[in-house]
Structure formats: C-alpha cells, structure tokens
Design an enzyme around this catalytic site. Structure first.
Site, PDB file in Angstrom:
ATOM      1  N   HIS A   1      -2.127  -8.876   1.953  1.00 56.40           N
ATOM      2  CA  HIS A   1      -1.746  -7.653   2.677  1.00 56.40           C
ATOM      3  C   HIS A   1      -2.844  -7.388   3.715  1.00 56.40           C
ATOM      4  O   HIS A   1      -3.071  -8.213   4.586  1.00 56.40           O
ATOM      5  CB  HIS A   1      -1.580  -6.547   1.636  1.00 56.40           C
ATOM      6  CG  HIS A   1      -0.921  -5.280   2.103  1.00 56.40           C
ATOM      7  ND1 HIS A   1      -0.237  -5.183   3.278  1.00 56.40           N
ATOM      8  CD2 HIS A   1      -0.843  -4.040   1.525  1.00 56.40           C
ATOM      9  CE1 HIS A   1       0.235  -3.951   3.415  1.00 56.40           C
ATOM     10  NE2 HIS A   1      -0.125  -3.229   2.364  1.00 56.40           N
TER      11      HIS A   1
ATOM     12  N   SER B   1       0.826  -1.220   0.000  1.00 61.17           N
ATOM     13  CA  SER B   1       0.000   0.000   0.000  1.00 61.17           C
ATOM     14  C   SER B   1       0.855   1.263   0.000  1.00 61.17           C
ATOM     15  O   SER B   1       0.589   2.207  -0.767  1.00 61.17           O
ATOM     16  CB  SER B   1      -0.968   0.000   1.176  1.00 61.17           C
ATOM     17  OG  SER B   1      -0.337  -0.354   2.367  1.00 61.17           O
TER      18      SER B   1
ATOM     19  N   ARG C   1       3.455  -5.765  17.136  1.00 61.00           N
ATOM     20  CA  ARG C   1       2.050  -5.331  17.137  1.00 61.00           C
ATOM     21  C   ARG C   1       1.161  -6.493  17.595  1.00 61.00           C
ATOM     22  O   ARG C   1       0.178  -6.287  18.302  1.00 61.00           O
ATOM     23  CB  ARG C   1       1.651  -4.858  15.725  1.00 61.00           C
ATOM     24  CG  ARG C   1       2.497  -3.684  15.244  1.00 61.00           C
ATOM     25  CD  ARG C   1       2.227  -3.347  13.784  1.00 61.00           C
ATOM     26  NE  ARG C   1       2.556  -4.445  12.897  1.00 61.00           N
ATOM     27  CZ  ARG C   1       2.380  -4.441  11.584  1.00 61.00           C
ATOM     28  NH1 ARG C   1       1.863  -3.370  10.993  1.00 61.00           N
ATOM     29  NH2 ARG C   1       2.729  -5.482  10.845  1.00 61.00           N
TER      30      ARG C   1
HETATM   31  N1  AMX Z   1       1.095 -20.159   5.398  1.00 57.80           N
HETATM   32  C1  AMX Z   1       1.463 -20.981   4.371  1.00 57.80           C
HETATM   33  N2  AMX Z   1       2.458 -20.698   3.518  1.00 57.80           N
HETATM   34  C2  AMX Z   1       3.141 -19.569   3.743  1.00 57.80           C
HETATM   35  C3  AMX Z   1       2.863 -18.705   4.826  1.00 57.80           C
HETATM   36  C4  AMX Z   1       1.767 -19.024   5.653  1.00 57.80           C
HETATM   37  N3  AMX Z   1       1.375 -18.238   6.653  1.00 57.80           N
HETATM   38  N4  AMX Z   1       3.726 -17.660   4.795  1.00 57.80           N
HETATM   39  C5  AMX Z   1       4.523 -17.875   3.716  1.00 57.80           C
HETATM   40  N5  AMX Z   1       4.158 -19.018   3.077  1.00 57.80           N
HETATM   41  C6  AMX Z   1       4.683 -19.536   1.810  1.00 57.80           C
HETATM   42  C7  AMX Z   1       4.460 -18.488   0.733  1.00 57.80           C
HETATM   43  O1  AMX Z   1       3.145 -18.558   0.208  1.00 57.80           O
HETATM   44  C8  AMX Z   1       5.525 -18.830  -0.272  1.00 57.80           C
HETATM   45  O2  AMX Z   1       5.048 -19.915  -1.058  1.00 57.80           O
HETATM   46  P1  AMX Z   1       5.317 -20.008  -2.656  1.00 57.80           P
HETATM   47  O3  AMX Z   1       6.801 -19.866  -2.823  1.00 57.80           O
HETATM   48  O4  AMX Z   1       4.773 -21.353  -3.013  1.00 57.80           O
HETATM   49  O5  AMX Z   1       4.556 -18.861  -3.259  1.00 57.80           O
HETATM   50  C9  AMX Z   1       6.668 -19.340   0.601  1.00 57.80           C
HETATM   51  O6  AMX Z   1       6.089 -19.668   1.879  1.00 57.80           O
HETATM   52  C10 AMX Z   1       7.766 -18.334   0.819  1.00 57.80           C
HETATM   53  O7  AMX Z   1       7.160 -17.120   1.290  1.00 57.80           O
HETATM   54  P2  AMX Z   1       7.952 -16.143   2.271  1.00 57.80           P
HETATM   55  O8  AMX Z   1       9.233 -15.768   1.601  1.00 57.80           O
HETATM   56  O9  AMX Z   1       8.038 -16.744   3.626  1.00 57.80           O
HETATM   57  O10 AMX Z   1       6.962 -14.939   2.394  1.00 57.80           O
HETATM   58  P3  AMX Z   1       6.569 -13.843   1.303  1.00 57.80           P
HETATM   59  O11 AMX Z   1       7.421 -12.656   1.524  1.00 57.80           O
HETATM   60  O12 AMX Z   1       6.495 -14.412  -0.072  1.00 57.80           O
HETATM   61  O13 AMX Z   1       5.066 -13.546   1.734  1.00 57.80           O
HETATM   62  C11 AMX Z   1       3.301 -13.091   3.232  1.00 57.80           C
HETATM   63  C12 AMX Z   1       4.785 -12.875   2.935  1.00 57.80           C
HETATM   64  C13 AMX Z   1       2.874 -12.213   4.401  1.00 57.80           C
HETATM   65  C14 AMX Z   1       2.468 -12.691   2.001  1.00 57.80           C
HETATM   66  C15 AMX Z   1       3.086 -14.600   3.569  1.00 57.80           C
HETATM   67  O14 AMX Z   1       3.799 -14.914   4.737  1.00 57.80           O
HETATM   68  C16 AMX Z   1       1.626 -14.950   3.717  1.00 57.80           C
HETATM   69  O15 AMX Z   1       0.954 -15.206   2.718  1.00 57.80           O
HETATM   70  N6  AMX Z   1       1.098 -14.965   4.995  1.00 57.80           N
HETATM   71  C17 AMX Z   1      -0.288 -15.200   5.246  1.00 57.80           C
HETATM   72  C18 AMX Z   1      -1.108 -13.957   4.879  1.00 57.80           C
HETATM   73  C19 AMX Z   1      -0.849 -12.815   5.860  1.00 57.80           C
HETATM   74  O16 AMX Z   1      -0.824 -13.012   7.057  1.00 57.80           O
HETATM   75  N7  AMX Z   1      -0.686 -11.613   5.321  1.00 57.80           N
HETATM   76  C20 AMX Z   1      -0.560 -10.399   6.174  1.00 57.80           C
HETATM   77  C21 AMX Z   1       0.791  -9.756   6.118  1.00 57.80           C
HETATM   78  C22 AMX Z   1       0.859  -8.532   6.986  1.00 57.80           C
HETATM   79  C23 AMX Z   1       0.001  -7.448   6.429  1.00 57.80           C
HETATM   80  O17 AMX Z   1       0.273  -6.878   5.387  1.00 57.80           O
HETATM   81  N8  AMX Z   1      -1.081  -7.143   7.078  1.00 57.80           N
END
Ligand code: AMX
Length: 432
Positions: free
Chosen positions: A263, A233, A318
């Site tokens: 996000h 964002s 947080r």
């Molecule tokens: N559950 C399952 N798989 C997960 C995971 C989770 N909570 N967190 C990461 N992974 C997976 C990713 O999907 C990715 O898989 P891929 O290579 O097959 O696409 C792999 O692990 C590597 O990801 P990463 O390097 O650890 O994280 P990232 O920087 O690509 O993504 C984030 C970060 C937040 C999008 C990811 O951890 C996620 O999807 N979390 C769950 C959703 C979430 O909580 N989002 C909120 C973030 C905070 C915010 O903005 N409010």
C-alpha cells in the site's frame, strides 16, 4: 459561503433523509454477489459498503465528489478537505476560515515530542507518526462527550472537532518527525498566515527559493487525499471508527495499514528500486538495460513497485499529473528521466511476465500500468527530500483528510458497526 462546520451541519438533514429514502425504496435490491474466489481473494470487486467522498473508476481513476482528479488539481488541500466533507468547493472566505481553524489547532503538546524523542533512533517514520497520533488520543472531544453521555445525532460534532484538531497538528508532527529522525534541527513552528500545504513544506525546512517545492507539496497533498473506502487504510480506519473509536484511534489504525509495502510504503520502495537501477547502470539506463533489470526483479519473485493496482486498469491519473509537473519544472533531472524510461518499458515487461505466469497456472497480473507511487518519489528527491523511508508520512498527512471526512460522514449518518460474516474453509467445501 458558510464555514465548514456550518455547511456540514446544514447538509446533514438531507443526507439522513436521502439515506432513509434509499433504504425504504431499495433496501432489498442486490448490488453484488460473492464467489468463492472472491472470499479467498481479499474481497476484490465485491460491492458491500458505501463511500460518498470519492470513487475510483477502473478505467478513469479517482473522482472526488463527481470531479475527475485532474480537473481539480489546482485546489489547495484544505479546499479539497472541504469538498470531500460537503461536496462543495469552498470560496475564498470559507477557505480562509478553514485555514484559521487549522492554524488555531496546530499546537503540538510537549508530551508528543517527548514520546517521539524517546523512540529508538532507527524507528520507522511511519511508526513515529502512528505513535504520535495515538498519544494525542487523550485530547479527543468525542471520547469526552461520549463519556458524558452524548446522544447519537450529535456524534458528528466532536468527530469534526477531533478531525480539525488532528489535521491542524498533523503537518507539524509530520515535519517534526522528519527533522528529528534525520537530525535536521528543532521543529519549525506553523505560520498562521500561510496555507496548510505550504506550511508543511516550510516546516520540513528544505530550501525552496522558487516556491516550487511548496507547489509540489500542495499537489502531493491534493493527489493522495482519498481513494474511496475499500483501500486498506480507509477500510481499517472505517472499521475502527465503526466501533465508535475516535478520530485519533481510527486514523492511527488506518495509517498502520498504509505503512505496508503493498500500500503506501510502495512509495519508498519505488524510489529505492529506481536508484538501484541507476546505480547498476551508472545513470539513466537504456531501454534494453532497464528491460533486463525489470525481468531480473520479476524472475526473483519480487514485485515492481509503483506498477499494478487492485482497482485501476489504466495509468493512474495521479501518475500523469506528477509527470506533467516534472516535465514543467524538472525535465532534465536524471531520476525523473529514469521514471519516464521505466514507464516506456515496465508495462511491456509486466505483460510478458503475466503471460509466463498464466502458462505456469498462476493468476495473470491485472494491471500493467503505473500507480501514483511510480512518479511521486522522483519529484520529492529532486527538491532535496531524499530520505525515502519518510515518503509514506507525506502520503499519510494527505490521506488523513479522506479518512477523517469519511469518519465524520459516517458518524453523521449513524453507520453501524462493520461486521461482515466470515466462513470457514470447511463451510466452503460443504456449501461453495
Ligand atoms: N510486479 C510483479 N507482480 C505483480 C505486480 C507488479 N507490479 N502487480 C501485481 N503483481 C502480481 C501480484 O503480486 C499477484 O501475484 P500472486 O497471485 O502470485 O500473489 C498477481 O500479479 C495478481 O495481482 P493483481 O490482481 O494484478 O493485483 P492485486 O490486486 O493482487 O495487487 C497491488 C495490487 C498494488 C498490491 C500489486 O499490483 C502490487 O503489488 N504492485 C506493486 C506494489 C505497489 O505499487 N503498491 C502500491 C499500490 C498503490 C498504493 O496503495 N499506494
């Protein structure tokens, strides 16, 4: 202490000379290199832009203007906005002046309500918020001044005016969306003698006999205010603003990114996952039950919402702050208790799943720990804010402070148009 507008005007000359000196002394120094993996991987870890409002340290979390978040959790959101923009914590006089400025700008034009009422009943609250902001663009002081031919050194002034105008109306619009979308009755007007966070809580119209919900809202608006410049964002908002699009265009664009499930929308998905879990096991699950449920989610190819982060590598402070609030005010709440059980189980489940992924030749999961979204929803739910598709709107009202502060600073510094060089797959094959 000087009021926000005067304080910011005071510090601009030094910000400009500091930047000029850095560019003169260090302009050619290399601060980051880019690998092929990073170019294909969402630019993770590339240091390529400047943000002074806050930084996110992988092992510490959010630090606002040098203050680790949990050390300033008692500041009210409007004090946080002052801090984000100027680097100073305001005193009582400056805070009250800002509260009056926001109150004076809190009138929502009738055409905004008309647009919101005309939207389909099943519109997502985030789509409604983004639409409401964009229809207010016609009020932009920046655009009016720009059309009249303003000089570059003045850009920050109407940006600040637009920023205050948007922050003034934002809680009124956001609360109005809640009431309209969920049939709660007419919008409740802003009260001049009440702070910004408590006003938002009050305008939602939920019963709050103890004042705890207003407390939670202040904390919530404090915790979500900023997360440096690289998150989706803030990054979109900055890029849009770099084209000299005004605050209304830029913040609306940023919020469209916040509405994505990876996000800000994780907020709503998180509580959904917790409630499904409780539904499956008829209440707070045991650790064994939870482990099975988490494994099922992961094996079906879904993420566990609220866990993991693009930058953080520890538990999000947080998350910790919200859990502390929960322990103080609602320790017996079953949804909050489930959040605590999830915290005991999910990091281990993610670690095991990550090892399985690596064996199968996939990326590891970089962070097994909870982010902000893993705990916040349970607190909102406790106080009767049970419509979780609305949660990202709360996040938006807060995050607008960071986005707006960054926009104003960048216009004061004359930060140029964002235009990174992109290359083709063919180019990487030949040159990578
Ligand atoms: N559950 C399952 N798989 C997960 C995971 C989770 N909570 N967190 C990461 N992974 C997976 C990713 O999907 C990715 O898989 P891929 O290579 O097959 O696409 C792999 O692990 C590597 O990801 P990463 O390097 O650890 O994280 P990232 O920087 O690509 O993504 C984030 C970060 C937040 C999008 C990811 O951890 C996620 O999807 N979390 C769950 C959703 C979430 O909580 N989002 C909120 C973030 C905070 C915010 O903005 N409010």
């Amino acid at each position: 202490m000087a009021k926000l507008q005067d304080r910011f005007a005071d510090i601009i000359p030094k910000m400009r000379t500091d930047q000029a000196a850095i560019l003169k002394e260090k302009g050619d120094k290399v601060i980051s290199e880019v690998t092929v993996k990073q170019a294909f991987g969402g630019m993770r870890g590339i240091k390529g832009m400047i943000c002074d409002t806050s930084v996110v340290e992988p092992d510490k979390g959010l630090i606002i203007r040098g203050h680790p978040l949990l050390t300033i959790q008692d500041l009210w959101p409007e004090e946080i906005f002052y801090l984000l923009l100027t680097g100073d914590k305001p005193d009582k006089e400056a805070t009250e002046a800002l509260q009056l400025d926001l109150a004076a700008r809190s009138h929502v034009p009738g055409y905004v309500w008309d647009v919101l009422e005309a939207m389909p009943d099943d519109s997502h609250p985030m789509a409604m918020l983004s639409a409401a902001i964009i229809v207010m663009e016609k009020e932009s002081a920046f655009r009016a001044w720009y059309d009249e031919g303003m000089t570059k050194d003045k850009y920050w002034l109407p940006m600040l005016e637009d920023g205050l105008r948007l922050l003034g109306v934002l809680p009124v619009i956001a609360a109005g969306i809640y009431r309209l979308r969920y049939d709660k009755g007419d919008p409740i007007p802003y009260m001049t003698n009440l702070d910004w966070g408590a006003n938002y809580a009050r305008m939602l119209g939920l019963p709050d006999p103890t004042g705890e919900f207003a407390k939670l809202m202040r904390l919530y608006l404090n915790f979500h205010c900023d997360h440096e410049g690289g998150n989706v964002s803030a990054n979109i908002c900055h890029t849009t603003g770099s084209a000299l699009s005004d605050v209304f265009y830029s913040v609306s664009a940023g919020l469209n990114g916040l509405a994505g499930p990876l996000h800000g929308l994780a907020n709503q998905e998180c509580l959904d996952w917790i409630l499904q879990l409780m539904d499956t096991f008829g209440g707070v699950p045991t650790e064994e039950e939870l482990r099975d449920f988490a494994d099922e989610t992961l094996d079906s190819g879904q993420v566990i919402p609220g866990y993991g982060h693009a930058v953080l590598r520890v538990t999000d402070p947080r998350f910790t702050g919200f859990v502390e609030f929960g322990r103080e005010y609602l320790a017996d709440d079953p949804v909050f208790q489930t959040v605590n059980t999830v915290f005991k189980v999910v990091p281990k489940a993610l670690e095991a799943f990550s090892a399985k992924r690596v064996k199968a030749g996939k990326n590891p999961i970089a962070n097994f720990w909870p982010n902000v979204d893993a705990s916040s929803g349970s607190l909102l739910f406790h106080y009767g804010l049970t419509e979780f598709p609305y949660y990202t709107v709360l996040f938006s009202v807060s995050r607008a402070m960071g986005m707006i502060a960054q926009l104003i600073i960048n216009r004061a510094l004359g930060t140029p148009l964002t235009r990174p060089k992109w290359v083709s797959t063919k180019w990487v094959k030949a040159n990578g």
